[in-house]
Enzyme design. Sequence first.
Site, PDB file in Angstrom:
ATOM      1  N   GLU A 147       0.813  -1.214   0.000  1.00  0.00           N
ATOM      2  CA  GLU A 147       0.000   0.000   0.000  1.00  0.00           C
ATOM      3  C   GLU A 147       0.847   1.266   0.000  1.00  0.00           C
ATOM      4  OE1 GLU A 147      -2.863   1.930  -0.750  1.00  0.00           O
ATOM      5  OE2 GLU A 147      -3.781   0.179   0.178  1.00  0.00           O
ATOM      6  N   VAL A 150       2.603   3.469  -3.378  1.00  0.00           N
ATOM      7  CA  VAL A 150       1.968   4.402  -4.319  1.00  0.00           C
ATOM      8  C   VAL A 150       1.113   5.407  -3.553  1.00  0.00           C
ATOM      9  CG1 VAL A 150       0.376   4.652  -6.269  1.00  0.00           C
ATOM     10  CG2 VAL A 150       1.893   2.663  -6.149  1.00  0.00           C
ATOM     11  N   ILE A 154      -2.526   7.646   0.859  1.00  0.00           N
ATOM     12  CA  ILE A 154      -3.818   7.377   0.220  1.00  0.00           C
ATOM     13  C   ILE A 154      -3.969   5.869   0.043  1.00  0.00           C
ATOM     14  CG2 ILE A 154      -5.251   7.739  -1.824  1.00  0.00           C
ATOM     15  CD1 ILE A 154      -3.670  10.302  -2.348  1.00  0.00           C
ATOM     16  N   GLU A 208      15.184  14.614  -3.625  1.00  0.00           N
ATOM     17  CA  GLU A 208      16.506  14.063  -3.362  1.00  0.00           C
ATOM     18  C   GLU A 208      17.569  15.013  -3.892  1.00  0.00           C
ATOM     19  OE1 GLU A 208      16.982  11.369  -1.655  1.00  0.00           O
ATOM     20  OE2 GLU A 208      14.936  10.575  -1.617  1.00  0.00           O
ATOM     21  N   ASP A 219       9.373   8.456 -11.646  1.00  0.00           N
ATOM     22  CA  ASP A 219       8.752   7.994 -10.400  1.00  0.00           C
ATOM     23  C   ASP A 219       7.250   7.799 -10.585  1.00  0.00           C
ATOM     24  OD1 ASP A 219       8.836   7.792  -7.247  1.00  0.00           O
ATOM     25  OD2 ASP A 219       7.247   9.221  -7.723  1.00  0.00           O
ATOM     26  N   LYS A 223       4.883   4.191 -10.453  1.00  0.00           N
ATOM     27  CA  LYS A 223       3.661   4.031  -9.665  1.00  0.00           C
ATOM     28  C   LYS A 223       2.469   3.723 -10.565  1.00  0.00           C
ATOM     29  CE  LYS A 223       5.492   7.120  -6.136  1.00  0.00           C
ATOM     30  NZ  LYS A 223       5.502   8.502  -5.597  1.00  0.00           N
TER      31      LYS A 223
END
Length: 311
Positions: A147, A150, A154, A208, A219, A223
């Site tokens: 969970e 991503v 949420i 980063e 990224d 996801k």
Amino acid sequence: MVDSFLSGSGDRPFTSPLMQKTKVAIVGLGTVGSGVAKLLLDHGDRTARHAGRTLWVEEVVVRDLKKARDCELPAGILSDDLGRITSNPEIKAVAHLVGGLEPARSIMLRLLESGKDVVTANKALLAEHGPELFDRARELGRSIAFEASVAGGIPIITNVSQCLSANQIESLTGILNGTCNYILTKMSEQGADYRAALKDAQRLGYAEADPTLDVDGSDAAQKLAILAHLAFGSRVHWKDIPRRGIDTLETEDLRYARELGYRIKLLASAQLVGDGLELHVSPTLVKAGTPLAEVREAFNAVSVVGDAVGP
């Protein structure tokens, strides 16, 4: 049933004789791993109340024992020996909080093969090796929970895979990268240029030192690949998803969008089109006043349309 409680940071939770105890372990004690350890050790009463059992941290394994840690652990549970987890049949579940692809992949396979269920936040690992890892887990009768991989807090994984399972998902559209959303908010609302907004995001810890994977859309694509697998059964590799980032946007782009009644958001989208699936990640004009347009700062949001439930 008597709730468990803690007497202080780093202490073991008190366990009621009526409450079952499930032994768990943590692999990796960086920022995320330390946060998980603190939750389990400092708020064991809350976890026990919801789970109906005490989650007992039996082992914590790290690569470098000399590295400073941002959490206090009970004596004797910290080591650099993964075998202390894999050889212990009393440990039922492991929080796998190792970043990157290797040795993260090898560690997860070893945990699964030793009979452990695994919880992970490593979305890059799942986007790259998810089919292999999920298939191996099924073969072994084990579970991989992900969970946290991503959209932060949420619960989109559970909603897509369980709560909306009676639906055929027709589309998924989301703001899946908080760093980009923060940068776009600063550029839109304060007129900051891209580099200044990025520097501010780095100062706050959102970005980063090398922000490439965030700002070029990689990224979000990782996801999106995970969500598309859950919602549509697709096994598309994240590198095959067309993507554009926010690193080429100028302040004027956001100003013109605002004058026209729009916001620019980095959206990850998956949509059924005929017999196929259309996926992409790109900066997108979103009508001001709509839910996704009003998501500010480093927050995420996901819009789902199902054939039964609607939007």
